[in-house]
Design an enzyme around this catalytic site. Structure first.
Site, mmCIF file in Angstrom:
data_model
loop_
_atom_site.group_PDB
_atom_site.id
_atom_site.type_symbol
_atom_site.label_atom_id
_atom_site.label_comp_id
_atom_site.label_asym_id
_atom_site.label_seq_id
_atom_site.Cartn_x
_atom_site.Cartn_y
_atom_site.Cartn_z
ATOM 1 N N HIS A 33 0.544 -1.230 0.112
ATOM 2 C CA HIS A 33 -0.144 -0.064 -0.096
ATOM 3 C C HIS A 33 1.300 1.101 0.110
ATOM 4 O O HIS A 33 0.087 2.052 -0.477
ATOM 5 C CB HIS A 33 -1.286 0.300 1.248
ATOM 6 C CG HIS A 33 -1.733 -1.390 1.192
ATOM 7 N ND1 HIS A 33 -3.501 -0.987 0.260
ATOM 8 C CD2 HIS A 33 -1.907 -2.608 1.013
ATOM 9 C CE1 HIS A 33 -4.160 -1.957 0.438
ATOM 10 N NE2 HIS A 33 -3.227 -2.862 1.016
ATOM 11 N N ASP A 72 3.257 9.406 -1.227
ATOM 12 C CA ASP A 72 1.982 8.728 -0.067
ATOM 13 C C ASP A 72 2.013 7.480 -1.455
ATOM 14 O O ASP A 72 2.155 7.133 -2.780
ATOM 15 C CB ASP A 72 0.628 9.717 -0.344
ATOM 16 C CG ASP A 72 -0.206 8.919 0.981
ATOM 17 O OD1 ASP A 72 -0.361 8.146 1.162
ATOM 18 O OD2 ASP A 72 -0.082 10.073 1.358
HETATM 19 P P1 ADQ Z 1 -3.058 5.910 5.262
HETATM 20 O O1 ADQ Z 1 -2.006 6.298 5.258
HETATM 21 O O2 ADQ Z 1 -4.238 5.746 6.012
HETATM 22 O O3 ADQ Z 1 -2.769 4.931 3.864
HETATM 23 P P2 ADQ Z 1 -4.823 7.152 3.074
HETATM 24 O O4 ADQ Z 1 -4.806 6.758 1.628
HETATM 25 O O5 ADQ Z 1 -5.392 8.954 2.537
HETATM 26 O O6 ADQ Z 1 -3.989 7.102 4.352
HETATM 27 O O7 ADQ Z 1 -5.885 6.522 3.495
HETATM 28 C C1 ADQ Z 1 -6.730 7.558 5.191
HETATM 29 C C2 ADQ Z 1 -8.496 6.471 5.099
HETATM 30 O O8 ADQ Z 1 -8.962 7.226 6.449
HETATM 31 C C3 ADQ Z 1 -9.122 7.270 4.470
HETATM 32 O O9 ADQ Z 1 -10.689 6.900 3.947
HETATM 33 C C4 ADQ Z 1 -9.894 8.514 5.028
HETATM 34 O O10 ADQ Z 1 -11.141 8.980 4.886
HETATM 35 C C5 ADQ Z 1 -9.734 7.472 6.727
HETATM 36 N N1 ADQ Z 1 -9.186 9.071 7.181
HETATM 37 C C6 ADQ Z 1 -8.368 9.818 7.366
HETATM 38 N N2 ADQ Z 1 -8.898 10.378 8.505
HETATM 39 C C7 ADQ Z 1 -9.408 10.037 8.706
HETATM 40 C C8 ADQ Z 1 -10.400 10.519 10.230
HETATM 41 N N3 ADQ Z 1 -9.821 12.078 10.899
HETATM 42 N N4 ADQ Z 1 -11.256 9.892 10.728
HETATM 43 C C9 ADQ Z 1 -12.006 8.784 9.921
HETATM 44 N N5 ADQ Z 1 -11.073 8.400 8.772
HETATM 45 C C10 ADQ Z 1 -10.190 9.023 8.603
HETATM 46 C C11 ADQ Z 1 -2.103 3.739 3.620
HETATM 47 C C12 ADQ Z 1 -1.125 4.273 2.287
HETATM 48 C C13 ADQ Z 1 -2.241 5.426 1.603
HETATM 49 C C14 ADQ Z 1 -3.156 4.190 0.675
HETATM 50 C C15 ADQ Z 1 -3.796 3.689 1.673
HETATM 51 C C16 ADQ Z 1 -4.469 2.888 0.657
HETATM 52 O O11 ADQ Z 1 -0.332 5.156 3.499
HETATM 53 O O12 ADQ Z 1 -0.963 6.023 0.354
HETATM 54 O O13 ADQ Z 1 -3.471 5.390 -0.059
HETATM 55 O O14 ADQ Z 1 -3.222 3.034 2.595
HETATM 56 O O15 ADQ Z 1 -3.486 1.748 -0.095
#
Ligand code: ADQ
Length: 457
Positions: free
Chosen positions: A158, A354
């Site tokens: 990921h 990311d």
């Molecule tokens: P993350 O580093 O966690 O994921 P991201 O892809 O932005 O980053 O996903 C975050 C998820 O958590 C989103 O669905 C978001 O809505 C949710 N989220 C964030 N803040 C939140 C909050 N305050 N309350 C509730 N929900 C919240 C890792 C990798 C990324 C990759 C994903 C998926 O680092 O690059 O995109 O996995 O593969």
């Protein structure tokens, strides 16, 4: 066809699946709605002392059976905090200087991967397809092969994967790459990551480059759009709307992590207020950044640094009736966030690296097609190649962030609609469901790869 078996470090609490935080859980929860029988194996989130192998705790909810094991405090520290989050995470996000390597942590990492393999092997049936997720579990496929499992095993990473010139700084680079030979298919987020892994294999004289492919991850845009419409009518959005008095709102949502570029982003916003003073007293920037990995020193330092930066910016620019930055470090339910995205005129998402970044896709899916907002996105996010109609910026360049924010805040409706339509099309073309289906279809048709039962060391 046998069952699908998903393995990830953490298994979500089935009772909280409606509100998962963290990209991996969100994507898989969306993908699992198909209703086919599935086993999900991983760490329970509990730490306890035990002798011998713990028996997996098994619970079935609907079509998904959850099987979890605990870790001892020493395993949790060495495998999870130190090796996964203190070594692999910084290195894979191109932050070599933040990596602090100890061989003892590598040994714990292997120990836990073997523990996972033994726990899972006791539950596997012939014909099962195993899909392993993320950097905590690189050697797991090899360990399952060593225990005699002959079914398909796929792996998806990921986070980004750095080029060989950086990867080789990892002391166990060679055994990790060698262990990956056990996989029938290896998925990465982008073509760049896939090329980097192929380059690492080649540099180590390993085969398997033809089993490496990009599978960009997505969201469920239809569901998320519906959530956003519903939340938009809710009381939280109403309160937020009342509080900004029809003035523009910028939103950022990230886990509190140094890879997300929060410090650089705040400096970019400060530069906007300095260079474009017409936005002072009008624009509000809401940053939601729930604390994550608070037990790792680097994250505690980051939190202190951000507190200082925000305090300084607010102190310098605030008026008695206006605060430039609102900052929340507690989680906000995803269903409420969806409404905030719909309300916000601009999303500011500028990670330094990311894997993908699902928030960028969620922001697009949440928009009102008649009044869409504008997306300012780091060109170093994995989502950038797909979302090329966003305002792409270099997240290290405060002036570039300020210029892009100014452009977003002053963009006319026609241009916002034009860009949004193209972005929405992209977000709809690869969803969480299609990502999982594409990966599993490719895994099903990959050449079987059950040779090479060499222990990882
Ligand atoms: P993350 O580093 O966690 O994921 P991201 O892809 O932005 O980053 O996903 C975050 C998820 O958590 C989103 O669905 C978001 O809505 C949710 N989220 C964030 N803040 C939140 C909050 N305050 N309350 C509730 N929900 C919240 C890792 C990798 C990324 C990759 C994903 C998926 O680092 O690059 O995109 O996995 O593969």
């Amino acid at each position: 066809m046998g069952r699908l078996v998903i393995v990830s470090n953490r298994v979500p609490d089935p009772h909280e699946l409606a509100q998962p935080a963290g990209g991996l859980t969100v994507a898989l929860a969306d993908a699992l709605r198909s209703g086919d029988p599935c086993l999900w194996f991983g760490w329970s989130g509990r730490q306890m002392e035990f002798e011998g192998d713990p028996t997996p705790n098994v619970e079935t909810h609907g079509s998904v059976t959850y099987a979890t094991i605990p870790l001892t405090p020493a395993q949790h520290r060495g495998y999870y905090q130190n090796f996964s989050n203190g070594i692999l995470w910084p290195l894979f996000h191109y932050r070599l200087g933040l990596m602090s390597y100890e061989r003892a942590d590598w040994i714990r990492y292997l120990e836990v991967n073997r523990l996972f393999a033994r726990g899972l092997a006791s539950l596997l049936e012939p014909g099962d397809t195993v899909w392993i997720h993320d950097y905590h579990l690189f050697p797991l496929g090899q360990e399952l092969r060593n225990l005699g499992f002959q079914g398909r095993i796929g792996f998806f990473l990921h986070i980004p994967l750095p080029p060989w010139s950086l990867f080789r700084a990892l002391p166990p680079a060679e055994p990790i790459l060698r262990s990956m030979q056990a996989y029938d298919l290896i998925g990465l987020q982008t073509e760049e990551d896939a090329n980097n892994l192929r380059g690492c294999f080649e540099a180590e004289g390993l085969s398997g480059a033809d089993r490496v492919r990009p599978f960009p991850i997505g969201i469920d845009p239809t569901q998320f759009g519906a959530d956003a419409r519903l939340a938009f009518a809710g009381k939280e959005v109403q309160r937020l709307r009342d509080s900004v008095h029809d003035e523009p709102l910028i939103i950022g949502v990230d886990r509190l992590d140094y890879s997300k570029g929060l410090q650089e982003r705040f400096l970019g916003y400060e530069r906007l207020l300095t260079r474009y003073p017409e936005h002072r007293r009008h624009v509000t920037y809401l940053q939601v950044a729930p604390v994550s990995r608070g037990e790792v020193e680097e994250y505690r330092l980051l939190r202190r640094q951000l507190d200082e930066t925000i305090g300084r910016i607010n102190g310098a620019f605030a008026e008695f009736d206006w605060t430039p930055i609102r900052y929340l470090t507690r989680p906000v339910p995803r269903s409420v966030l969806a409404g905030f995205y719909r309300l916000a005129d601009v999303a500011l998402i500028t990670p330094l690296r990311d894997g993908m970044n699902l928030v960028a896709k969620e922001y697009i899916a949440a928009q009102d097609p008649e009044h869409p907002g504008a997306l300012v996105l780091s060109h170093l996010a994995g989502a950038a190649p797909e979302l090329s109609e966003a305002l792409l910026v270099n997240p290290h360049d405060a002036d570039a962030i300020a210029d892009a924010l100014h452009e977003a805040l002053t963009m006319n409706l026609e241009e916002r609609k034009r860009r949004w339509a193209l972005l929405d099309n992209e977000v709809r073309s690869t969803t969480a469901g299609s990502w999982a289906r594409d990966f599993l279809t490719a895994l099903d048709s990959a050449d079987a790869n059950v040779d090479g039962q060499t222990p990882v060391s």
